[in-house]
Write a protein that holds these residues in place. Structure first.
Motif, mmCIF file in Angstrom:
data_model
loop_
_atom_site.group_PDB
_atom_site.id
_atom_site.type_symbol
_atom_site.label_atom_id
_atom_site.label_comp_id
_atom_site.label_asym_id
_atom_site.label_seq_id
_atom_site.Cartn_x
_atom_site.Cartn_y
_atom_site.Cartn_z
ATOM 1 N N GLU A 153 0.848 -1.173 -0.059
ATOM 2 C CA GLU A 153 0.069 0.046 -0.215
ATOM 3 C C GLU A 153 0.941 1.326 0.188
ATOM 4 N N ARG A 158 -3.596 2.988 -0.449
ATOM 5 C CA ARG A 158 -4.317 3.061 -1.481
ATOM 6 C C ARG A 158 -3.483 2.265 -2.801
ATOM 7 N N ASN A 159 -4.096 0.893 -3.093
ATOM 8 C CA ASN A 159 -3.757 0.086 -4.180
ATOM 9 C C ASN A 159 -4.965 -0.821 -4.277
ATOM 10 N N PRO A 160 -5.778 -0.389 -5.285
ATOM 11 C CA PRO A 160 -6.909 -1.132 -5.530
ATOM 12 C C PRO A 160 -6.517 -2.663 -6.074
ATOM 13 N N LYS A 161 -5.230 -2.772 -6.584
ATOM 14 C CA LYS A 161 -5.012 -4.067 -7.028
ATOM 15 C C LYS A 161 -4.864 -5.184 -5.856
ATOM 16 N N THR A 163 -6.793 -5.161 -3.071
ATOM 17 C CA THR A 163 -7.827 -5.299 -2.521
ATOM 18 C C THR A 163 -8.653 -6.727 -2.270
ATOM 19 N N TRP A 186 -7.896 2.094 6.059
ATOM 20 C CA TRP A 186 -8.286 1.374 4.958
ATOM 21 C C TRP A 186 -8.695 0.149 5.163
ATOM 22 N N LEU A 190 -12.298 -1.760 4.670
ATOM 23 C CA LEU A 190 -12.484 -3.037 3.895
ATOM 24 C C LEU A 190 -13.012 -4.178 4.648
#
Length: 286
Positions: A153, A158-161, A163, A186, A190
């Protein structure tokens, strides 16, 4: 007086108060105003309007050194990438990683996850804290033979890959260790989307609570007193101006452990919740 800020490492109002009590006025400038970035364009440096310089936070080392060469100023480095025997304040981030990982294992978590920059991309973070925290976590995991996974991250989590992978790691007996409070938030968001409860369905702790504990006291992890750090920075800055750079010996600040409730001993969890409740992530903690 002048302060070059990178991140909110110390309480700037407290730092300002400490300087003003001694008759100095802090001025905040941009990194781009440093000589070497826009040579001769900054009036502050061109007219020698300042008595000293304080460099704060995640500013690249070359910029820190460039700032110091601007003029014969007394320079104090606060939580920056410059570490010397004098004129520096920095946090013992290795201890932060060691302490958090040790506490998580002591609570019964037998699978750890590091959430933050990976070892291969740690240099991109531009701040010593990431490397030191990860080194501490890896050291403890190795010593105890506990498996350690990684979720990469950025600073703000942030790192949508990652998730889907992060979701799969939110399991009872797994302790998530984040580098900072943003990455921790985050994970909370989640997990909340899936109805998973911190401290019950997974454990969560951070190496840097930042300034969140005044708002969310339930966060588990280590923290630094920003108030004291701001006062110390002001005292060192004044001493450096009046007595010279060597008059301010460096300080390594040790983080303090805050238990919180986002990670609790598994024995307490098992005693408080039946198997039926644990299998139903929609139930709330009372």
């Amino acid at each position: 007086y002048i302060s070059v800020t990178g991140v909110q490492t110390c309480a700037l109002p407290i730092f300002q108060m400490g300087l003003e009590e001694e008759g100095y006025v802090p001025i905040v400038i941009r990194i781009d105003d440093l000589p070497g970035k826009q040579i001769g364009r900054s009036r502050i440096f061109r007219e020698q309007m300042i008595d000293g310089l304080v460099v704060i936070g995640a500013i690249p080392a070359e910029a820190c050194l460039e700032a110091e060469k601007t003029s014969p100023l007394s320079t104090i480095f606060v939580d920056s990438n410059i570490h010397r025997s004098h004129g520096c304040i920095w946090r013992d981030e290795t201890y932060a990683g060691v302490r958090v990982a040790t506490e998580m294992i002591a609570m019964g978590y037998r699978h750890l996850v590091w959430a933050g920059p990976r070892k291969e991309t740690i240099e991109v973070a531009h701040h010593y804290s990431y490397e030191w925290r990860l080194a501490g976590v890896m050291q403890v995991a190795k010593e105890h033979g506990v498996p350690l996974d990684f979720v990469e991250e950025d600073y703000y989590g942030r790192n949508p890959k990652e998730t889907d992978r992060a979701r799969s790691l939110l399991q009872p007996g797994t302790g998530i260790i984040t580098s900072n409070q943003f990455q921790m938030t985050w994970f909370l968001l989640l997990a909340g989307q899936d109805g998973r409860r911190y401290g019950v369905d997974y454990g969560l702790a951070t190496c840097d609570l930042g300034q969140t504990n005044g708002v969310w006291n339930m966060f588990t992890g280590t923290e630094i007193d920003r108030y004291d750090m701001g006062l110390l920075a002001a005292e060192m800055a004044v001493a450096a101006i009046r007595k010279g750079q060597n008059a301010s010996p460096s300080h390594l600040v040790t983080p303090q452990w805050h238990p919180g409730t986002t990670a609790i001993p598994l024995s307490e969890r098992d005693a408080s919740f039946s198997g039926e409740r644990l299998s139903n992530p929609g139930r709330l903690i009372k």
